[in-house]
Scaffold this active site. Structure first.
Site, PDB file in Angstrom:
ATOM      1  N   ASN A  61      65.934  30.832  32.944  1.00  0.00           N
ATOM      2  CA  ASN A  61      66.892  31.280  34.160  1.00  0.00           C
ATOM      3  C   ASN A  61      68.070  31.663  33.883  1.00  0.00           C
ATOM      4  O   ASN A  61      68.821  31.346  32.846  1.00  0.00           O
ATOM      5  CB  ASN A  61      66.892  29.741  35.108  1.00  0.00           C
ATOM      6  N   GLU A  63      71.451  32.360  36.333  1.00  0.00           N
ATOM      7  CA  GLU A  63      72.165  32.043  37.435  1.00  0.00           C
ATOM      8  C   GLU A  63      73.250  33.167  37.902  1.00  0.00           C
ATOM      9  O   GLU A  63      73.743  33.760  36.925  1.00  0.00           O
ATOM     10  CB  GLU A  63      72.674  30.389  37.521  1.00  0.00           C
ATOM     11  N   CYS A  72      64.648  33.087  38.056  1.00  0.00           N
ATOM     12  CA  CYS A  72      63.995  31.978  37.318  1.00  0.00           C
ATOM     13  C   CYS A  72      63.397  32.259  35.795  1.00  0.00           C
ATOM     14  O   CYS A  72      63.148  33.610  35.912  1.00  0.00           O
ATOM     15  CB  CYS A  72      62.851  31.575  37.972  1.00  0.00           C
ATOM     16  N   GLU A  74      60.514  31.754  34.763  1.00  0.00           N
ATOM     17  CA  GLU A  74      59.005  32.386  34.893  1.00  0.00           C
ATOM     18  C   GLU A  74      59.016  33.799  35.202  1.00  0.00           C
ATOM     19  O   GLU A  74      58.438  34.563  34.674  1.00  0.00           O
ATOM     20  CB  GLU A  74      58.243  31.601  35.936  1.00  0.00           C
ATOM     21  N   CYS A 111      58.737  27.524  41.184  1.00  0.00           N
ATOM     22  CA  CYS A 111      59.241  27.511  42.659  1.00  0.00           C
ATOM     23  C   CYS A 111      58.022  28.440  43.384  1.00  0.00           C
ATOM     24  O   CYS A 111      57.499  29.073  42.693  1.00  0.00           O
ATOM     25  CB  CYS A 111      60.586  28.293  42.810  1.00  0.00           C
ATOM     26  N   CYS A 114      58.106  32.145  42.367  1.00  0.00           N
ATOM     27  CA  CYS A 114      57.398  32.114  40.897  1.00  0.00           C
ATOM     28  C   CYS A 114      55.766  32.247  40.823  1.00  0.00           C
ATOM     29  O   CYS A 114      55.319  33.009  40.144  1.00  0.00           O
ATOM     30  CB  CYS A 114      58.140  31.308  39.909  1.00  0.00           C
TER      31      CYS A 114
END
Length: 159
Positions: A61, A63, A72, A74, A111, A114
């Site tokens: 990830n 940010e 993210c 993934e 999420c 993803c």
């Protein structure tokens, strides 16, 4: 009234019960969390994708102070895999997450965004993508993305 019942098969294993290949992929996802850029949430996620040619691609990830601009693990992993190896299906995707203290006690699911990208990647190659969700206690194994997104939207609706 009509009712639809959905069932999801999730295999639950310990790390020790995994095959050597699956342990290596989980280890790669765990190790990837160390490269996460998570200065705001302090929640690091790593993902590792085993491609059809045997190559393992990892991502984390990333940010951003403008939260919607982050990405993210993934999606970072799958977008890299699909751009660098466009003809190689993702056989298995392993996901691990930790706080600043330790890895989680419960497997972390992807999420919604993803999940949609996992589905698109699976549909792109026309074969199921195994998904392994790591935690210190258990590892959840799904034999396709449908278990994560049973009522899914895909390109078939756009035809």
């Amino acid at each position: 009234m009509k009712q639809i019942k959905l069932e999801i098969d999730i295999e639950v294993r310990s790390y020790e019960e995994l095959t050597d290949e699956d342990r290596k992929l989980i280890d790669a996802a765990r190790e990837a969390t160390q490269r996460s850029y998570a200065p705001y949430s302090h929640f690091s996620v790593g993902a590792a994708a085993l491609l059809g040619n045997g190559v393992v691609v990892t991502g984390t990830n990333q940010e951003n102070a403008a939260y919607p601009s982050g990405l993210c693990a993934e999606r970072t992993t799958l977008f890299y895999a699909n751009s660098q190896y466009p003809d190689q299906p993702v056989k298995t995707l392993a996901i691990a997450a930790r706080t600043e203290e330790d890895f989680l006690d419960t497997p972390i699911p992807p999420c919604g965004a993803c999940r949609q990208v996992l589905l698109e990647t699976e549909k792109r190659f026309g074969e199921p993508m195994r998904v392994m969700l790591y935690s210190k206690k258990d590892i959840y194994i799904l034999n396709g993305v449908n278990g994560l997104l049973p009522l899914s939207f895909d390109g078939d609706f756009l035809k």
